[in-house]
Design an enzyme around this catalytic site. Structure first.
Site, PDB file in Angstrom:
ATOM      1  N   ARG A 122      -0.106   0.279   0.255  1.00  0.00           N
ATOM      2  CA  ARG A 122       0.612   0.804   1.418  1.00  0.00           C
ATOM      3  C   ARG A 122       0.205  -0.195   2.354  1.00  0.00           C
ATOM      4  O   ARG A 122      -0.881  -0.359   2.714  1.00  0.00           O
ATOM      5  CB  ARG A 122       0.202   1.978   1.601  1.00  0.00           C
ATOM      6  CG  ARG A 122       0.063   3.139   0.451  1.00  0.00           C
ATOM      7  CD  ARG A 122       0.243   4.502   0.485  1.00  0.00           C
ATOM      8  NE  ARG A 122      -1.144   4.657   1.324  1.00  0.00           N
ATOM      9  CZ  ARG A 122      -1.350   5.157   2.455  1.00  0.00           C
ATOM     10  NH1 ARG A 122      -0.656   5.648   3.196  1.00  0.00           N
ATOM     11  NH2 ARG A 122      -2.933   5.442   2.861  1.00  0.00           N
ATOM     12  N   THR A 123       1.233  -0.225   3.397  1.00  0.00           N
ATOM     13  CA  THR A 123       0.807  -0.833   4.582  1.00  0.00           C
ATOM     14  C   THR A 123      -0.106   0.111   5.414  1.00  0.00           C
ATOM     15  O   THR A 123       0.467   1.355   5.623  1.00  0.00           O
ATOM     16  CB  THR A 123       2.155  -1.402   5.608  1.00  0.00           C
ATOM     17  OG1 THR A 123       2.733  -2.180   4.642  1.00  0.00           O
ATOM     18  CG2 THR A 123       1.724  -1.945   6.670  1.00  0.00           C
ATOM     19  N   LEU A 124      -1.294  -0.451   5.913  1.00  0.00           N
ATOM     20  CA  LEU A 124      -1.965   0.765   6.726  1.00  0.00           C
ATOM     21  C   LEU A 124      -2.211   0.416   8.210  1.00  0.00           C
ATOM     22  O   LEU A 124      -2.136   1.152   8.784  1.00  0.00           O
ATOM     23  CB  LEU A 124      -3.575   0.914   6.149  1.00  0.00           C
ATOM     24  CG  LEU A 124      -3.692   1.313   4.728  1.00  0.00           C
ATOM     25  CD1 LEU A 124      -4.837   0.942   3.968  1.00  0.00           C
ATOM     26  CD2 LEU A 124      -3.240   2.820   4.779  1.00  0.00           C
TER      27      LEU A 124
END
Lengths: 279, 245
Positions: free
Chosen positions: B22-24
């Site tokens: 996931r893009t954090l």
């Protein structure tokens, strides 16, 4: 066409390079009750003959609204037609959801044709037994397409399919050059007249025909019976007085539309290029 | 104690092999994009900076790109995600052209497509970390819209992303009017970009202004704005507020 040893499977070619099952499917379209379509620059009108099985039953639905800007009239196996209409509605809704824009008719028609083609190349399927007249509006104007069980599609100015459609086609062939600039109301009258041609003498009533219109500023909708009957009445009166539609006649003076119809008839009957076909 | 065990349920709620996919947070980012409608179409401006945190790392990043025949896309936020979006749109336009039927996707369609993409990614907890500005003209109709990384989308006569919302939009609200000429539009955009240059730490003085009209797209060569640092307040900034910088 007679039975032969190459017609069992849709995946069997005949030595002459024909797929008989596909051709038989197109026969099914010819057996269905007539449907016609015609278009001008801004409107498309669809019409069909609705024969009920008996007086007790209702007639089959042969014209379907696919979206505000697209409608379809079918001839042949109406069950197949219903399924394809549901597919078309689905495609339109999905496109609209993603792009918030109406699906261009031309693309829908190609998707439909590709779907039909699949059934001509799978041994476990059969071709759809229905011909579809797709009427729609998009950025490039008004369109009328005919989709075949074979997976072919063609664009038309006017067309008729189903039983006794040849009579309607003949009528449309005489008139089609005028359709581009026709007004919406004239287009509807021409559609009803074309339907009357397929009835071959039977009385035209609004209970046995259905008319639908789509146009610029006018979403696709089916005209209600009352409106259709009114239009029929206007030229049934004239028809009684002037005889069969092909005869030139002095204007009855009742209805400008009838006068236009008479004038067009004169134009049509003096056109020696096209001869009515007997089939 | 049970500290390690308590981590498990959180991960499974967020999906399989959750965190690594996931893009954090964003890494290389672009700052504001500002755009407005004018008489003949849309004008859009963005600087060419790609920041790596607080470092102004890349100074020739083109953050405005033409899409198809009718649209311009400007992006702020994660640059790699912008490049990914360009790939999606490239494919979209390609398939659109392959129909070869005289129909083409206009700015409204592209905007809605992007909204769907951004919103669906957000729902999977793997957003494309961008704020997008989509402008264009088709059949004489001007269109200007924006989509955020969480899928919020709307259209307006002038839009901006990031700091542009706080510094440029107020100027545009005062000074924008219908049927701006090209020169007035550019002047207005430059005014907004100048304020951003003074006050946005991640802005650099190298920008491009793009124009789209019915005839087509033009993206200017990079250029700089003239700035004035001799304001007396800049000379002695701590005068009115001791300790400030």
């Amino acid at each position: 066409m007679f039975r032969n040893q190459y017609d069992t499977d849709v995946t069997t070619w005949s030595p002459a390079g024909r797929l008989f099952q596909v051709e038989y499917a197109m026969e099914a379209v010819k057996q269905g009750s007539a449907a016609i379509g015609l278009r001008s620059k801004t409107h498309v009108v669809l019409g069909c003959v609705n024969k009920a099985n008996s007086e007790l039953s209702s007639h089959q639905k042969k014209i379907f609204k696919v979206d505000d800007h697209i409608g379809v009239a079918i001839a042949g196996l109406t069950a197949d037609g219903r399924v394809l209409s549901r597919y078309m509605r689905n495609e339109c809704i999905n496109y609209n959801f993603t792009y918030e824009s109406p699906l261009p008719v031309g693309r829908l028609v190609v998707q439909l044709a590709d779907k039909a083609q699949v059934c001509t190349q799978r041994s476990w399927k059969r071709p759809y037994g229905v011909g579809l007249l797709v009427a729609g509006l998009d950025e490039s104007g008004a369109h009328l397409y005919y989709n075949c069980p074979s997976g072919n599609y063609f664009e038309y100015q006017a067309f008729a399919i189903g039983s006794r459609s040849q009579a309607a086609k003949t009528y449309l062939e005489r008139r089609f050059e005028n359709f581009t600039d026709s007004s919406r109301d004239d287009l509807v009258k021409d559609a009803i007249t074309a339907i009357r041609e397929t009835l071959q003498g039977e009385t035209l009533k609004s209970s046995i025909c259905t008319i639908a219109v789509v146009g610029v500023g006018e979403p696709f909708h089916i005209l209600d019976q009352g409106t259709v009957q009114q239009i029929i009445d206007t030229f049934e009166i004239a028809a009684e007085q002037e005889g069969p539609a092909a005869e030139p006649d002095a204007a009855t003076g009742q209805d400008t539309a009838v006068e236009q119809g008479a004038a067009a008839d004169q134009g049509g009957s003096t056109d020696e290029g096209v001869a009515p076909m007997d089939i | 104690m049970n500290f390690m065990a308590s981590k498990q349920p959180e991960n499974s709620l967020l999906g399989p092999e959750a965190d690594s996919q996931r893009t954090l947070y964003p890494y290389v980012t672009g700052t504001s994009v500002v755009a407005l409608k004018y008489k003949d179409g849309i004008l859009m401006a963005a600087d060419m900076g790609g920041s790596y945190g607080s470092t102004l790392r890349y100074k020739s990043v083109e953050r405005i790109k033409p899409i198809g025949k009718h649209s311009l896309l400007g992006a702020s936020g994660e640059i790699s995600d912008f490049q990914e979006i360009l790939r999606y749109l490239d494919e979209l336009i390609l398939y659109d052209n392959m129909w070869d039927d005289g129909n083409s996707l206009g700015p409204k369609e592209v905007h809605n497509y992007l909204t769907r993409v951004m919103y669906n990614r957000r729902n999977k907890f793997n957003p494309l970390w961008n704020s997008l500005v989509l402008g264009g003209v088709k059949n004489g109709q001007k269109y200007l819209g924006t989509v955020s990384m969480i899928g919020v989308n709307f259209e307006d006569n002038h839009v901006a992303t990031g700091f542009g919302n706080h510094l440029a939009r107020p100027i545009l609200r005062q000074e924008w009017h219908e049927n701006l000429s090209y020169e007035d539009g550019v002047r207005l955009l430059e005014k907004c970009m100048r304020v951003l240059l003074y006050r946005d730490r991640s802005a650099i003085n190298k920008l491009q202004i793009a124009k789209i009209t019915e005839e087509g797209t033009t993206i200017s060569q990079p250029y700089s704005l003239k700035t004035y640092w001799e304001f007396s307040a800049f000379a002695n900034p701590a005068q009115g507020a001791v300790g400030t910088w």
